[in-house]
Design a protein around this motif. Structure first.
Motif, PDB file in Angstrom:
ATOM      1  N   THR A  55       0.820  -1.208   0.000  1.00 55.59           N
ATOM      2  CA  THR A  55       0.000   0.000   0.000  1.00 55.59           C
ATOM      3  C   THR A  55       0.854   1.258   0.000  1.00 55.59           C
ATOM      4  O   THR A  55       1.980   1.266   0.497  1.00 55.59           O
ATOM      5  N   ASP A  56       0.273   2.314  -0.569  1.00 57.53           N
ATOM      6  CA  ASP A  56       0.931   3.614  -0.530  1.00 57.53           C
ATOM      7  C   ASP A  56      -0.133   4.704  -0.588  1.00 57.53           C
ATOM      8  O   ASP A  56      -1.200   4.518  -1.170  1.00 57.53           O
ATOM      9  N   GLY A  57       0.173   5.809   0.034  1.00 56.88           N
ATOM     10  CA  GLY A  57      -0.678   6.982  -0.011  1.00 56.88           C
ATOM     11  C   GLY A  57       0.181   8.187  -0.338  1.00 56.88           C
ATOM     12  O   GLY A  57       1.385   8.191  -0.079  1.00 56.88           O
ATOM     13  N   ALA A  58      -0.435   9.200  -0.921  1.00 59.60           N
ATOM     14  CA  ALA A  58       0.310  10.399  -1.299  1.00 59.60           C
ATOM     15  C   ALA A  58      -0.559  11.622  -1.103  1.00 59.60           C
ATOM     16  O   ALA A  58      -1.769  11.576  -1.314  1.00 59.60           O
ATOM     17  N   ALA A 105       2.749   1.063  -6.521  1.00 67.21           N
ATOM     18  CA  ALA A 105       1.672   1.755  -5.797  1.00 67.21           C
ATOM     19  C   ALA A 105       1.912   3.266  -5.805  1.00 67.21           C
ATOM     20  O   ALA A 105       0.966   4.048  -5.988  1.00 67.21           O
ATOM     21  N   ASP A 106       3.148   3.686  -5.621  1.00 71.25           N
ATOM     22  CA  ASP A 106       3.480   5.108  -5.658  1.00 71.25           C
ATOM     23  C   ASP A 106       3.153   5.704  -7.029  1.00 71.25           C
ATOM     24  O   ASP A 106       2.578   6.790  -7.130  1.00 71.25           O
ATOM     25  N   ARG A 107       3.494   4.979  -8.074  1.00 71.69           N
ATOM     26  CA  ARG A 107       3.193   5.443  -9.433  1.00 71.69           C
ATOM     27  C   ARG A 107       1.682   5.582  -9.622  1.00 71.69           C
ATOM     28  O   ARG A 107       1.205   6.558 -10.200  1.00 71.69           O
ATOM     29  N   LEU A 108       0.926   4.616  -9.114  1.00 74.31           N
ATOM     30  CA  LEU A 108      -0.531   4.680  -9.230  1.00 74.31           C
ATOM     31  C   LEU A 108      -1.092   5.908  -8.511  1.00 74.31           C
ATOM     32  O   LEU A 108      -2.007   6.565  -9.011  1.00 74.31           O
ATOM     33  N   PRO A 139      -1.546  19.029   4.332  1.00 74.72           N
ATOM     34  CA  PRO A 139      -2.620  18.444   3.531  1.00 74.72           C
ATOM     35  C   PRO A 139      -2.720  19.082   2.153  1.00 74.72           C
ATOM     36  O   PRO A 139      -2.333  20.215   1.946  1.00 74.72           O
ATOM     37  N   GLY A 140      -3.251  18.296   1.268  1.00 70.93           N
ATOM     38  CA  GLY A 140      -3.455  18.715  -0.107  1.00 70.93           C
ATOM     39  C   GLY A 140      -4.178  17.612  -0.834  1.00 70.93           C
ATOM     40  O   GLY A 140      -4.720  16.694  -0.210  1.00 70.93           O
ATOM     41  N   ASP A 141      -4.196  17.688  -2.155  1.00 66.06           N
ATOM     42  CA  ASP A 141      -4.809  16.620  -2.933  1.00 66.06           C
ATOM     43  C   ASP A 141      -4.162  15.303  -2.538  1.00 66.06           C
ATOM     44  O   ASP A 141      -2.929  15.199  -2.480  1.00 66.06           O
ATOM     45  N   ALA A 142      -4.994  14.294  -2.261  1.00 66.84           N
ATOM     46  CA  ALA A 142      -4.470  13.037  -1.747  1.00 66.84           C
ATOM     47  C   ALA A 142      -5.059  11.849  -2.500  1.00 66.84           C
ATOM     48  O   ALA A 142      -6.203  11.871  -2.946  1.00 66.84           O
ATOM     49  N   ALA A 143      -4.245  10.809  -2.602  1.00 66.01           N
ATOM     50  CA  ALA A 143      -4.651   9.579  -3.275  1.00 66.01           C
ATOM     51  C   ALA A 143      -4.092   8.384  -2.527  1.00 66.01           C
ATOM     52  O   ALA A 143      -3.117   8.492  -1.787  1.00 66.01           O
ATOM     53  N   TRP A 144      -4.721   7.248  -2.742  1.00 68.03           N
ATOM     54  CA  TRP A 144      -4.281   5.975  -2.177  1.00 68.03           C
ATOM     55  C   TRP A 144      -4.086   4.981  -3.321  1.00 68.03           C
ATOM     56  O   TRP A 144      -4.655   5.161  -4.400  1.00 68.03           O
ATOM     57  N   ALA A 145      -3.302   3.947  -3.055  1.00 66.24           N
ATOM     58  CA  ALA A 145      -3.123   2.878  -4.040  1.00 66.24           C
ATOM     59  C   ALA A 145      -2.689   1.606  -3.324  1.00 66.24           C
ATOM     60  O   ALA A 145      -2.112   1.647  -2.244  1.00 66.24           O
ATOM     61  N   TYR A 146      -2.993   0.487  -3.973  1.00 70.39           N
ATOM     62  CA  TYR A 146      -2.511  -0.797  -3.473  1.00 70.39           C
ATOM     63  C   TYR A 146      -2.173  -1.698  -4.644  1.00 70.39           C
ATOM     64  O   TYR A 146      -2.642  -1.505  -5.763  1.00 70.39           O
ATOM     65  N   VAL A 147      -1.339  -2.683  -4.334  1.00 67.86           N
ATOM     66  CA  VAL A 147      -0.981  -3.743  -5.265  1.00 67.86           C
ATOM     67  C   VAL A 147      -1.085  -5.036  -4.472  1.00 67.86           C
ATOM     68  O   VAL A 147      -0.557  -5.127  -3.354  1.00 67.86           O
ATOM     69  N   ILE A 148      -1.758  -6.041  -5.033  1.00 69.72           N
ATOM     70  CA  ILE A 148      -1.877  -7.341  -4.378  1.00 69.72           C
ATOM     71  C   ILE A 148      -1.062  -8.348  -5.176  1.00 69.72           C
ATOM     72  O   ILE A 148      -1.192  -8.447  -6.400  1.00 69.72           O
ATOM     73  N   VAL A 149      -0.216  -9.083  -4.447  1.00 69.34           N
ATOM     74  CA  VAL A 149       0.659 -10.082  -5.053  1.00 69.34           C
ATOM     75  C   VAL A 149       0.300 -11.449  -4.475  1.00 69.34           C
ATOM     76  O   VAL A 149       0.193 -11.603  -3.257  1.00 69.34           O
ATOM     77  N   ARG A 150       0.108 -12.417  -5.376  1.00 69.39           N
ATOM     78  CA  ARG A 150      -0.129 -13.805  -4.951  1.00 69.39           C
ATOM     79  C   ARG A 150       0.822 -14.701  -5.736  1.00 69.39           C
ATOM     80  O   ARG A 150       0.923 -14.562  -6.955  1.00 69.39           O
ATOM     81  N   ASP A 151       1.484 -15.582  -5.023  1.00 74.52           N
ATOM     82  CA  ASP A 151       2.425 -16.518  -5.647  1.00 74.52           C
ATOM     83  C   ASP A 151       3.447 -15.807  -6.528  1.00 74.52           C
ATOM     84  O   ASP A 151       3.817 -16.289  -7.590  1.00 74.52           O
TER      85      ASP A 151
END
Length: 158
Positions: free
Chosen positions: A28-31, A143-146, A36-48
């Motif tokens: 996970t990452d947030g930016a 996630a940061d790029r997203l 405070p300012g414009d904010a976004a979240w992102a995640y990446v799920i990895v399996r196997d």
């Protein structure tokens, strides 16, 4: 306030040695631009060892810590599709990881509320383990790029 989320290319971090066989890991990452300012979240799920899901979303004006919590919350919601067993959550936010593991007290009410949301979602899994990883980790980089793509798209939308 929430904008439509953005799905990522599932192969964005392919080839990155990220998990052992059978494991599901949530990165996970947030930016926040301005904090405070414009904010976004992102995640990446990895399996196997393969990226199986990734998403980002815009939350409006917020701090970086709030964005980091939203990333965990949204990622936990999505991870239920891949496991109800053991889940590893990795973040480059030492504050969030340490607060969620009890190493740090949560003194701000709005963060305590978000931590409560995380704990409610953790009940969907047999086990959830939080780990701090460096921002240079390949999946954290995705996630940061997203997050940045979401913030850029929101800026263009205005």
């Amino acid at each position: 306030m929430d904008q439509p989320a953005h799905d990522t290319d599932r192969e964005a971090a392919e080839g990155a040695p990220v998990t052992e066989t059978g494991a599901v890991t949530l990165y996970t990452d947030g930016a926040s631009r301005g904090n405070p300012g414009d904010a976004a979240w992102a995640y990446v799920i990895v399996r196997d060892g393969s990226v199986v899901a990734g998403r980002s979303g815009f939350i409006g004006t917020a701090t970086n810590n709030v964005a980091e919590y939203h990333a965990v919350i949204n990622g936990l919601d999505a991870a239920r599709e891949f496991t109800s067993g053991s889940l590893i959550v990795r973040s480059d936010s030492e504050l969030v990881v340490r607060q969620l593991t009890g190493r740090y007290r949560i003194t701000k009410e709005h963060l305590a509320d978000l931590a409560g949301e995380v704990r409610r979602r953790m009940r969907s899994f047999a086990e959830v383990r939080f780990e701090s990883v460096p921002r240079e980790h390949p999946c954290i980089q995705v996630a940061d790029r997203l997050c940045n793509e979401m913030l850029d798209a929101e800026k263009r939308r205005r």
